[in-house]
Scaffold this active site. Sequence first.
Site, PDB file in Angstrom:
ATOM      1  CG  ASP A 111      -2.158   0.830   1.043  1.00 41.63           C
ATOM      2  OD1 ASP A 111      -2.330   1.421  -0.041  1.00 41.63           O
ATOM      3  OD2 ASP A 111      -2.979   0.897   1.986  1.00 41.63           O
ATOM      4  CG  HIS A 171      -9.480   0.189  -3.504  1.00 47.22           C
ATOM      5  ND1 HIS A 171     -10.390   1.104  -3.015  1.00 47.22           N
ATOM      6  CD2 HIS A 171      -8.294   0.483  -2.879  1.00 47.22           C
ATOM      7  CE1 HIS A 171      -9.790   1.896  -2.131  1.00 47.22           C
ATOM      8  NE2 HIS A 171      -8.516   1.551  -2.045  1.00 47.22           N
TER       9      HIS A 171
HETATM   10 FE1  N7H Z   1      -7.192   2.473  -0.761  1.00 47.56          FE
HETATM   11  N1  N7H Z   1      -6.390  -2.208  -0.080  1.00 47.56           N
HETATM   12  O1  N7H Z   1      -5.681  -2.904   0.564  1.00 47.56           O
HETATM   13  O2  N7H Z   1      -7.167  -2.716  -0.854  1.00 47.56           O
HETATM   14  N2  N7H Z   1      -5.774   1.189  -1.453  1.00 47.56           N
HETATM   15  N3  N7H Z   1      -7.619   1.203   0.754  1.00 47.56           N
HETATM   16  N4  N7H Z   1      -8.499   3.846   0.020  1.00 47.56           N
HETATM   17  N5  N7H Z   1      -6.701   3.801  -2.205  1.00 47.56           N
HETATM   18  C1  N7H Z   1      -4.900   1.425  -2.488  1.00 47.56           C
HETATM   19  O3  N7H Z   1      -1.824   2.248  -5.122  1.00 47.56           O
HETATM   20  C2  N7H Z   1      -7.145  -0.080   0.921  1.00 47.56           C
HETATM   21  C3  N7H Z   1      -9.209   3.713   1.175  1.00 47.56           C
HETATM   22  C4  N7H Z   1      -7.296   5.036  -2.425  1.00 47.56           C
HETATM   23  O4  N7H Z   1      -3.677   6.204  -7.429  1.00 47.56           O
HETATM   24  C5  N7H Z   1      -4.073   0.288  -2.693  1.00 47.56           C
HETATM   25  O5  N7H Z   1      -0.926   2.884  -3.246  1.00 47.56           O
HETATM   26  C6  N7H Z   1      -7.639  -0.588   2.193  1.00 47.56           C
HETATM   27  C7  N7H Z   1     -10.111   4.828   1.331  1.00 47.56           C
HETATM   28  C8  N7H Z   1      -6.632   5.718  -3.509  1.00 47.56           C
HETATM   29  O6  N7H Z   1      -4.149   4.382  -8.488  1.00 47.56           O
HETATM   30  C9  N7H Z   1      -4.458  -0.656  -1.789  1.00 47.56           C
HETATM   31  C10 N7H Z   1      -8.397   0.404   2.754  1.00 47.56           C
HETATM   32  C11 N7H Z   1      -9.913   5.636   0.232  1.00 47.56           C
HETATM   33  C12 N7H Z   1      -5.630   4.859  -3.949  1.00 47.56           C
HETATM   34  C13 N7H Z   1      -5.554  -0.104  -1.007  1.00 47.56           C
HETATM   35  C14 N7H Z   1      -8.388   1.521   1.855  1.00 47.56           C
HETATM   36  C15 N7H Z   1      -8.881   5.009  -0.572  1.00 47.56           C
HETATM   37  C16 N7H Z   1      -5.694   3.673  -3.117  1.00 47.56           C
HETATM   38  C17 N7H Z   1      -2.998   0.103  -3.760  1.00 47.56           C
HETATM   39  C18 N7H Z   1      -9.131   0.438   4.056  1.00 47.56           C
HETATM   40  C19 N7H Z   1     -10.587   6.925  -0.136  1.00 47.56           C
HETATM   41  C20 N7H Z   1      -4.625   5.123  -5.067  1.00 47.56           C
HETATM   42  C21 N7H Z   1      -1.678   0.704  -3.365  1.00 47.56           C
HETATM   43  C22 N7H Z   1      -8.928  -0.402   5.031  1.00 47.56           C
HETATM   44  C23 N7H Z   1     -11.834   7.215   0.143  1.00 47.56           C
HETATM   45  C24 N7H Z   1      -5.207   4.769  -6.418  1.00 47.56           C
HETATM   46  C25 N7H Z   1      -1.455   2.058  -3.960  1.00 47.56           C
HETATM   47  C26 N7H Z   1      -4.252   5.152  -7.541  1.00 47.56           C
HETATM   48  C27 N7H Z   1      -4.842   2.601  -3.231  1.00 47.56           C
HETATM   49  C28 N7H Z   1      -6.340  -0.768  -0.034  1.00 47.56           C
HETATM   50  C29 N7H Z   1      -9.077   2.683   2.083  1.00 47.56           C
HETATM   51  C30 N7H Z   1      -8.369   5.555  -1.733  1.00 47.56           C
HETATM   52  C31 N7H Z   1      -3.805  -2.031  -1.657  1.00 47.56           C
HETATM   53  C32 N7H Z   1      -7.410  -1.966   2.773  1.00 47.56           C
HETATM   54  C33 N7H Z   1     -11.087   5.032   2.488  1.00 47.56           C
HETATM   55  C34 N7H Z   1      -6.962   7.105  -4.047  1.00 47.56           C
END
Ligand code: N7H
Length: 509
Positions: free
Chosen positions: A237, A375
Site C-alpha cells: 500500500d 479499488h
Molecule cells: Fe485504498 N487495499 O488494501 O485494498 N488502497 N484502501 N483507500 N486507495 C490502495 O496504489 C485499501 C481507502 C485510495 O492512485 C491500494 O498505493 C484498504 C479509502 C486511492 O491508483 C491498496 C483500505 C480511500 C488509492 C488499497 C483503503 C482510498 C488507493 C494500492 C481500508 C478513499 C490510489 C496501493 C482499510 C476514500 C489509487 C497504492 C491510484 C490505493 C487498499 C481505504 C483511496 C492495496 C485496505 C477510504 C486514491
Amino acid sequence: MKLDFTPTLLSFVLCAGTLTSAANIRNVRALVPRRQSSLLINNTAYPELPSAAQANSSAAAAGLNLTNVQGDILIGMRKKKELFYFFGISDATTFKAKLKKEILPRITTTTQLLDVSTQPTTALLNIAFSHPGLLTLNVSLGNDTLGDPAFAAGQLQSVTGTNNILGDPGTKNWVPQFLEKKIHGVILMASDTVDNINSELKTIKSCFGDSIAEIYTLEGAARPGAEEGHEHFGFMDGISNPTISGLPPPNPGQAVVPAGEILLGEKNDTVQRPDWAKDGSFLVFRQLKQLVPEFNKFLADNPISAPGMTPKQGSELLGARMVGRWKSGAPIFLSPNADDPALGNDSMRNNDFNYTDPGGPVPPTNQTKCPFTAHIRKTRPRADLPSEDTGRHIVRGGIPYGPEVSDDEASYNQTKTERGLAFVAYQSNIARGFEFLQKSWAGNPDFVHKGEGFDPIIGANQGNPRPVTGLDPKNLNATTTLVTDFIVSRGGEYFFSPSLSAIANTLTV
Ligand code: N7H
C-alpha cells in the site's frame, strides 16, 4: 559542561522553560536528537523521496515553503510506527502558551523529514485541530467553516446527516469517543520504535500538563518482516500518491496536482479562506477495521477458474481484481494473470499505466485486464475520465494497526482481535476529496459506467449487500453480490493541520 541531549534531558530542558524564548525556537529544533537511519520505510515500491535540498530548491522556485508545512502532509504512507493521540483542551490559555513555546519547536517540518540527518528520533509529524478545537482556541475562521462545511460539521454529521455521505451502517460500530464530539485535536508521532514514541509522548504530556486531557489513542505499526508496507489484507500500500507541482519531477504514472489541491491558499485553491490558513491541510482520520480472515475465506470460496490455474491461484486473482493490484503491488492492468514482484517493487514501472491499450480507445472501454470496479480504478480512474485534472486527489498517509491474524482466527475464518487501517487523507477540501471518492466513486454503483457496481474494497452501502461486476474475466457482466463488508468503519474525525507559521502567529495568540 558538555550537554548530552538525550530525549529525557531535552524534555526536561524544554518543559522547564529554560529554552523557551521565541528567539531560541530555531536552536531548540536543532537540538532535537538526530538519528542514524531513516524513520521512514525504505521500499523500492515507493517513489523515492527527494532530498531536502532538491525539494526546497524546486519548491522555492514555485513559491512554496516546505519548512512551513507539517511533516506528514506530503510524505505518504511510509511510517514504521505511529501513534495517534486524540485530546481535548481543558485550559486554552495554558495550552496556547505551551504549544507556542515548547511544542512548536518539536514539530517536524516536511523539509526536516526528507533527510535522515535532520530527522528527530521521534517525529512530531502533525498536530491538527477539529472544528470545536479551533473554536476553543478562539481562532477566527472566516465564515466560521474555514471554507469547508464538511470540516465544520464534523465526520459524524457525514454519517448521521440527512444524506449518509460515507455509507456507514449508522454509527453502531463507531468507537464511542468519536461520537462524543469532545475531541479538539490529534497529535501524530512517528518513529522506528514504540519506546521512542512513548518517550516523546511523555515529553508532550508533561509539556501540556493539565491543559489537555487524553480522549483516545490508536497505535499504528507497519506489519512485520516481508509484510512491511503491506496493509492487513496483504497488499502493498502507498505506492500511488500524487505529488504537488513545485516538487521535483514525478515518477512515471504519478499524478501531479496543483499545490492548492492539497494545501490551502496555494495555486488552484479557489475557496475563500483566512490568510493564516495558507499551507495547512484538512486531515481526514478514519479507523477502518479489516475483517481479514473473512476476506480470505471469501477469496478461498470463490476462486476465479481459468485453464491451468489452481484454486489458490484463482483466489489470488480474485483478490487482485478486487484491488487492482497484486499483493506485491504489481498493477493487474500490466500483469493480468499472475503476480510480478519485480514489477511491484519497481517504482519506475508500478504506477505507469492508465488503463488504455496502445492504439485502443480513450477513454478505455475494456475491463478484461482490470475491472472498472477495482479499488484503485474507482478511486483514481486515470484515462477512464477525460482528464486526470479531476480535483479529486488526496494524499494518503495512513498505517496499519492491530496484530497479525492468529492461527485461531485463520482456522475459524473469524476476526477475534481488531486490526485494520488507521486511514489518513490530506486535501484542501474534504467534500471534494475524501468524501467524493468515498461516496461518488467508490460507493456509486453507476460510476464510471452505469450498473458496474461498488468498489468491492471500500464501497459502502450502509451495511446492505453490494453488487460488483467485472471480477470474473470470462464473464465481465456477471454480478457478484458481496454480503459482508470486509472493511468496517469505526468512525473518525475531520481535522485541520495548520502551517507552522499559523501555529506561531494565529493559533497561539
Ligand atoms: Fe485504498 N487495499 O488494501 O485494498 N488502497 N484502501 N483507500 N486507495 C490502495 O496504489 C485499501 C481507502 C485510495 O492512485 C491500494 O498505493 C484498504 C479509502 C486511492 O491508483 C491498496 C483500505 C480511500 C488509492 C488499497 C483503503 C482510498 C488507493 C494500492 C481500508 C478513499 C490510489 C496501493 C482499510 C476514500 C489509487 C497504492 C491510484 C490505493 C487498499 C481505504 C483511496 C492495496 C485496505 C477510504 C486514491
